[in-house]
Design a protein around this motif. Structure first.
Motif, short mmCIF file in Angstrom:
data_model
loop_
_atom_site.label_atom_id
_atom_site.label_comp_id
_atom_site.label_asym_id
_atom_site.label_seq_id
_atom_site.Cartn_x
_atom_site.Cartn_y
_atom_site.Cartn_z
N ILE A 85 0.85 -1.20 0.00
CA ILE A 85 0.00 0.00 0.00
C ILE A 85 0.88 1.24 0.00
O ILE A 85 1.75 1.40 0.86
CB ILE A 85 -0.93 0.01 1.23
N TYR A 86 0.61 2.14 -0.97
CA TYR A 86 1.37 3.38 -1.07
C TYR A 86 0.43 4.58 -1.02
O TYR A 86 -0.79 4.41 -0.90
CB TYR A 86 2.22 3.36 -2.36
N ASP A 87 0.99 5.76 -1.11
CA ASP A 87 0.23 6.96 -0.77
C ASP A 87 0.32 8.03 -1.85
O ASP A 87 0.28 9.22 -1.54
CB ASP A 87 0.74 7.51 0.57
N PHE A 88 0.43 7.64 -3.11
CA PHE A 88 0.41 8.65 -4.16
C PHE A 88 -0.96 9.33 -4.19
O PHE A 88 -1.98 8.70 -3.89
CB PHE A 88 0.74 8.02 -5.51
N PRO A 89 -1.01 10.62 -4.54
CA PRO A 89 -2.25 11.40 -4.40
C PRO A 89 -3.33 10.98 -5.38
O PRO A 89 -3.10 10.85 -6.59
CB PRO A 89 -1.78 12.84 -4.68
N ASP A 90 -4.52 10.79 -4.86
CA ASP A 90 -5.65 10.28 -5.63
C ASP A 90 -6.01 11.19 -6.79
O ASP A 90 -6.24 12.39 -6.62
CB ASP A 90 -6.86 10.12 -4.72
N ASN A 91 -6.08 10.61 -7.99
CA ASN A 91 -6.42 11.32 -9.22
C ASN A 91 -5.50 12.50 -9.51
O ASN A 91 -5.86 13.42 -10.24
CB ASN A 91 -7.88 11.79 -9.21
N ARG A 92 -4.28 12.41 -8.95
CA ARG A 92 -3.27 13.43 -9.19
C ARG A 92 -1.91 12.81 -9.52
O ARG A 92 -0.88 13.41 -9.29
CB ARG A 92 -3.14 14.34 -7.95
N PHE A 93 -1.93 11.58 -10.06
CA PHE A 93 -0.65 10.95 -10.41
C PHE A 93 0.12 11.77 -11.44
O PHE A 93 1.34 11.67 -11.55
CB PHE A 93 -0.89 9.54 -10.99
#
Length: 236
Positions: A85-93
């Motif tokens: 599980i990672y934490d890249f920003p939702d709908n902001r890749f």
């Protein structure tokens, strides 16, 4: 093709919590329980903060915790060996350097040593799905030492089918995997674990719609239920 997947190590890279169910849930349940595959899912993004006007993870801290609990429930329903599980920003890749995502994919690949990788279709309307595909494709270039010999993409209901009709990047499957009613029920059970993602019919993520989609691909393949895929690369 299916028999060639037996006993294989498989990595599934997705952008958001629930994508690992929507795209390949029934197939992975079958491969894990009937074909003795070792499967790890990697979820790159946190999947929820885009519902605010600006990203504020602290504001969503309670929901993010629930989301992570839901991931574990979904994992249990399908039988994944583990989930990253990672934490890249939702709908902001698209605001993140692609290299940063590639580095995570490479790290996971090195640790798990898969032979087969599944990920999103390159033409999805969702930018995070597109960037995930780009990162995965880059991270498993067919170099001499590369152990991944098969890359397969999948559709993600409520993302893949919403492209413009004139767009040339539509999902055109060339591989179908027959799934059983119990495989499909496991997928739907896992999807229903996601408190913030499940929807009521006729939404594409509803239980009824997921069954209809499996029936649709089953009809295409001459089976009762199936999931559809596009083989991106297959090296024998």
């Amino acid at each position: 093709m299916l028999e060639s997947l037996r006993n294989k190590r498989i990595l599934v890279f997705v952008a958001h919590p629930d994508d690992e169910l929507l795209g390949v849930g029934a197939t992975m349940h079958k491969l894990i329980h009937e074909y003795d595959c070792k499967v790890r899912a990697v979820i790159l993004g946190e999947g929820i903060t885009s519902r605010s006007d600006s990203r504020d993870a602290a504001k969503w801290s309670d929901e993010l915790k629930i989301h992570r609990d839901n991931i574990e429930s979904a994992r249990s329903a399908i039988g994944y060996e583990s989930v990253g599980i990672y934490d890249f920003p939702d709908n902001r890749f698209d605001t993140v350097a692609l290299l940063d995502i590639i580095k995570v994919v490479e790290k996971e690949k090195t640790a798990f040593q898969p032979e087969i990788v599944f990920t999103h279709h390159l033409g999805d309307v969702n930018i995070d799905h597109q960037r995930t595909f780009e990162a995965v494709l880059t991270a498993i270039r067919p170099l001499k030492e590369e152990k991944v010999h098969t890359l397969i993409s999948f559709e993600t209901p409520s993302g893949t089918e919403w492209r413009a009709p004139t767009d040339p990047k539509h999902f055109v499957p060339n591989m179908f995997i027959e799934v059983s009613k119990s495989n499909l029920e496991a997928k739907i059970k896992g999807m229903e674990s996601y408190e913030f993602e499940k929807r009521k019919y006729p939404h594409p993520r509803s239980p009824e719609a997921l069954k209809i989609l499996a029936q649709r691909w089953g009809i295409v393949a001459g089976k009762e239920f199936a999931e559809a895929f596009s083989i991106v690369r297959l090296i024998n």
